[in-house]
Scaffold this active site. Sequence first.
Site, PDB file in Angstrom:
ATOM      1  N   GLU A   1      -3.446 -35.311  -3.064  1.00 50.63           N
ATOM      2  CA  GLU A   1      -3.181 -35.933  -1.763  1.00 50.63           C
ATOM      3  C   GLU A   1      -1.684 -35.886  -1.458  1.00 50.63           C
ATOM      4  OE1 GLU A   1      -7.015 -38.800  -2.594  1.00 50.63           O
ATOM      5  OE2 GLU A   1      -5.054 -39.720  -2.373  1.00 50.63           O
TER       6      GLU A   1
ATOM      7  N   GLU B   1      -4.703 -44.538   4.069  1.00 53.09           N
ATOM      8  CA  GLU B   1      -5.252 -43.186   3.968  1.00 53.09           C
ATOM      9  C   GLU B   1      -4.743 -42.336   5.120  1.00 53.09           C
ATOM     10  OE1 GLU B   1      -7.471 -42.113   1.689  1.00 53.09           O
ATOM     11  OE2 GLU B   1      -8.357 -43.933   0.820  1.00 53.09           O
TER      12      GLU B   1
ATOM     13  N   HIS C   1      -2.441 -42.963   0.239  1.00 54.02           N
ATOM     14  CA  HIS C   1      -3.401 -41.937  -0.185  1.00 54.02           C
ATOM     15  C   HIS C   1      -3.603 -40.913   0.921  1.00 54.02           C
ATOM     16  CE1 HIS C   1      -5.373 -43.606  -3.904  1.00 54.02           C
ATOM     17  NE2 HIS C   1      -4.598 -44.608  -3.537  1.00 54.02           N
TER      18      HIS C   1
HETATM   19 ZN   LIG Z   1      -6.694 -40.995  -3.029  1.00 55.30          ZN
END
Ligand SMILES: [Zn+2]
Length: 1139
Positions: A842, A1021, A936
Site C-alpha cells: 500500500e 484508507e 493504509h
Molecule cells: Zn492495509
Amino acid sequence: MNKLKMASEKSASRVLMLLSQLERLNEEPKVSDNDAIRQTTGKILHLIQTQEKTRKEVASKSSGGMEIILSSLENTQDLQTTLNILAILNELLTVGGGCRTGVFVSKGGTALLLQLLVGSSKDPPANEELMLHIHSLLVKVGLKDRKLGVKARLNGALNVTLNLVKYNLQNHKLLLPCLQVLRVYSSNLVNAVSLGKSGTLEIMFEIIGPFSKKSTTLLKVALDTLASLLKSGMNARRAVDRGYLPTLLTIYQDWHRNDTRHRHVVIRKSILGCIKNLTNIKLGRKAFIDANGMRILYNTSTECLPVRTLDPLVNTSSLIMRKCFPKNRLPLPTIKSVFHHPLLHIPASGPVAKLYNQPPGVDDVVDESDENEATEVDTENDTEYDEDETGPKTQNDDIETDINKLRPIQMNTRPFDELRLNHFFLSFDDDFESPRSVIPPSSVNSELHRPIIIPTTPSSLGPQNRRPPQEDLLTPKPDESPLELDSISISKRPEGTSDPDLVCSLGRLVLDAGVNGGSVDGPQDEGGEQAVLEVPDTAALLPLHDPDLYLEMVKSTRSVPAYTEVGYPDYFGHVALNLREPILERVYGVQRMKIFQDIERLIHPSDILDKVVYDLDNQSCPVTDNGESLKFNSKFESGNLRKAIQVRKFEYDLILNSDINSNHYHQWFYFEVGNMRPGVRYRFNIINCEKSNSQFNYGMQVLMYSVQDAINGSPHWVRTGSDICYYKNHFSRSSIAAGGQKGKSYFTLTFTVTFQHKDDVCYFAYHYPYTYSMLKMHLQKLSALRTAQIYYRQDDLCVTLGGNSCPLLTITAMPGSSSNDPISQFRSRPVVFLSARVHPGETNSSWVMKGTLEYLMSCSPQAQSLRESYIFKIIPMLNPDGVINGNHRCSLSGEDLNRQWQNPNAELHPTIYHAKSLLQYLRATGRTPLVFCDYHGHSRKKNVFMYGCSIKETVWQTNVNTSTCDLHEDLGYRTLPKLLSQMAPAFSLSSCSFVVERSKEATARVVVWREIGVQRSYTMESTLCGCDQGKYKGLQIGTSELEEMGAQFCLALLRLKRFTSRLERHNHNSHLLDMETDLIETRSIPNITSPTTYVLEEDEPAFLEEVDYSAESNDEIDPDLEPDLQDNHAPQTPILTQT
Ligand SMILES: [Zn+2]
C-alpha cells in the site's frame, strides 16, 4: 360466506347471481344436483369467455368467486363440471395475470389441481381434455407458486406428468403444456434427481434434435427442462455416460450452421445452457474436451463475434470454455518465496508454522488429489438439499456482537518501568532545549559498503552482463561483448570524489561505495561511443529528493536477497504529473477478447513459444538471447518479479514472488523491462494474482516509468496500459495457498502497452513505488528544514528482523520561551499518533504520510499553530522489511503485522511490539493520544475514507437485542472524518464505517481503541485507483492528490483543536465531545447508521460485461441459481480484508 349481498342489489349482474347459485349448490350437495351444477358452471364459463367484465367480477375479492369455484371443483365428481370449472379458471388466470393467479394459489388452488391430476390418472386412459386443462393451469400457477415443484412431488404428481409426456410425444397439443409443467418441476433439485431416475433425460433427447423450423417452442421447453435436470450431478453423470455431450455439441453446430438469420438465438442459447450444466462435473468437462468441444465452441463463437445480438452465445460459450480449460500448473518449483529469511523464533501455529512444518519434497504448487474424481462434491448429496430446508442467510456475520469485546479494556501487560526503559521516551523536561541531532538512518548499518548497481538499458541485461555484483567490480572481464551504440550511460559525480565512480556502462550504473575509489565496471573501458546522459535535474521540483543521497541511503538498507541494484525511478525521483489522468473507460468485450486469446493457446499450441526469459528460481536464466525477447529485472528494492515467460512474440506471462516466509500474497508488483520494440503492442499477464476482484476492472491502470522520458525531462510515473482486465484464469491454486480450499484458481491481471522509445528501460508498478531508502532520504531532507521554532526528533523505534531501523519521529513546536507558562503549555499538548505502511503493497499510504510530514515541517502559520497544538508521534513505516523486499502484505515473519496488535511478539513483530509499548507508555503517563491514525491503501474501493470504532454503531448493525440506551458513547469519533470530508477533496464520508468487525480485532485501530483507550482511533484508507466523487471525480489518484490528503489531514487536526480548545475555555472538565456534536448535526444522530452502514468489502457495481469475471471453473453448482445450496457446501474462504 356472506359476501354476496351485492347480488341482491338491483345492479347485481348475471354472473354474480350464478355464483350465488353455485354457492348454494355447494352447500347442499345432492346427487341430483349434478345437472344443475353442470349447467351453472357452463353458463358462468360462457359469460366469462365472452365478457371481460364478468371475469373481473368473478375474480374480485368482494365477490368471493374464487372460493366458490374452487369449492365446487373440490366437491364435484362430475367430469363435465370439472372441465367447466377448469376452463373457467384457465380463462380467469390467462387474462388477469399474476394477481389472479396469486389469489388462486393463496386459496389452495395448487394442491387441488395436483390432487385432481393424481386422482384422475388412477384409471387410465386419462381424459385428454382434462389433462390439457390441468397442465395449462399448472403452467400458469408455476409462475406464481415457487413451491409448485415441492407440492407436486409430495402429491405424487411428478410421474403422472412425465408419463403423459412419454406417451404423447406426437401429440403436441398436450405435450407442450405437460412439458412446460415438467420444466417447472425440474427446477427443484430433488425433483430433478427423481425425474432423472425415471428416464426424463432420455425422453428429452427424443424431443430435441437437429435444426428445424417446426415446433421451436416445444424444443425450447425441452431444452430448458434438460438444462434444469442437468444441474443435478447425478443426472449430468448419467447424461455423460449415455454420450449426450457430443450429441449436444453436434446439435449446437447444426443450429449454428442453419440458423443463418439468427431467428433462434434462444434455442441456441438453451443448447449451450445444457452443455454448461453438463460441464459442471469433472466427467462432463472431460467429455467436452474429448468431443473437441473447445475447438467447436471457439470456432462457432469466433463466427458469432461480429454480430452483437449473438453476444449471449459468445458469452456462454466463453464461460464453458473457461470452465473446461484444463487446469495448468503454475510453472514454479514451489510457491514459497524464492528468498528465505530464517526466523529465530517460529510461531507455534498459524500460516508460518504450517509453512515450516511442510514436509520436504511436498509439491505445494498443485494439489495432488486435484485430478482425483473422488473429491467431487456433487452426486448423491443432491437429495439432501431442498429449497424448503435452507436456513436464513446471516449477513454481516463479521460484525462483533459480543458487547464485552466492544467495551474498553486495560491491558498493561508490561510493567511501567520496562515500558519506560524501552522507550527513551521524550521526557519533555530536558529535551526541548537542545533538540538532538537526527540519528542518521544509515548509521544503523553503516558498516555495509557494497557496490550499488543501477540497472538500465537493454544491453545491460544480456546474459553476459548478468554477473554477481562483486564480480562486476573486482574482476572486470575483458571479453565482454562490444557496446551497443545506443546504450544509455549515466555519469554522475558522487560527493567527495572528483572521479566519476558512478558510472553506467552498458547501461548498468555501478556505484562504488568509496572503498575502491576509481573502480569501474568492466565494459566502461569501451565506453567511447556511449551517449552520456545526465541525471534529470529535479531538485527544484522535488525538494526532498537527491539522487546522491538516495544512493547513500540504499547502501545501508538491508534486503534479504542483498540487492545491489537500484531502480531508476527511485534514483531519479518521480515528479507528479500536471495533467489529469481519467479513470479508464472499459472497452466492451475486452475480457472476452483476452479469454479467447488464452483459449487459442490450447487451440493453436504451435503458436506458443513458452520461453522463460527471467527466472529467479534459476539464476542461469536466460540462457540464450536472440534479441527477440523483452528483458526483465526486478532485483532492486521493492521489486518482486519472480519469472517471466514469453508466451507469444509480443505476449508475456509474469509470475510474482510470494511474500518472504509465505506462499501467497501476490498483488504488488514492481519490475523493469528492456529491449523493447517501439510501436508494438505488448501484452503482459500477471498470472498469479489472488484477490477475486480488482480495481483494474473498474478503470485503474498500471504505472509506468520510462527512463528515456525521465532523461528527456519527464521523470514521471504515468498511468498506462489499455485492454486492462482482471479475471480468473486456468492456473490452479493449491489448497496450501488457498486457506485449505481445493479447486481454486489464480487470477490474471492483463494489460497492453505500446512503448514509445527504442532501447528504453521502463518500469511497471502496481502503484507509485515508495521505498524504505526513499523514506530515509525524505527524513534526512525533512530534518534539514528544522527552524528554531520546530522541534523535530528522529529516533529508532527498534531494529527490524531484517536489521533495518524503524524510524520514530517526534514533531512539535519549541516552547516560546523557557518561562514557566510556555513550558507547561508544551507539556500539556495532546499527542497525535500516526503510522503508515504496515502493508508494504500500500505505497499510497507512504505518499499520504509524506504529505503529512511535509506539512508538519512547513513554515506556514497554520503549520506552526498545529505544532503548537499537538505533539506528533509518527512511525512513517511500520514494516520496513516488507517494503524493502517487495512483499505485498507481510513482514519477514510471514505474517500480516496489522493482525498482531493484540499480542505482538517482541522477536517476531518488533515494530508492532514497540509501537504498542509506546502507546502503553503514553497511556501510563497520562498522555493517551487524542487521535491515532494508521494510514493504509484500499485496493477495491475508490476515494479516501476512514474506519473508526463505535460500540453503538456496531451494536446497531447487528440488530442484536441489546439495550443500547444505557451505552454511553461520545460522538467525538465522527468529528475528524466529518472535517476531512469538508476539507479534503478525495475524502468521502459515505465510505466511512465505524463498525468493529471480528476479523479486525487484532488491528491497530481496534486495539488502540480498546486497550489504549483512544476514542478517535482510525484506519485511513486511500484508494489505489481514483475518486468517484468530489473535485477528483472520474480521475485516477496521483501522488500530488495523496500528498494533499496528508496535508489536509493536518489541517483537519487543527480544526479539531479549535473545537477542543474552545471547549477547554468554556469548561475544561466537561467532555470536549459535546461541542463536537454540534458539528455532527444532532438531528442526524438517530439515523446515524444511514450514512455509514456496514461497508462491505466491495462496493463496485456488478460487472457490466456479461461474462462472469469470477466464474469458478470448478463450481459444481451454478452460483447464480443455487445460492443457498452453495452455502451448504463449504465454508467460504475468509476474505482478506484490506485494513
Ligand atoms: Zn492495509
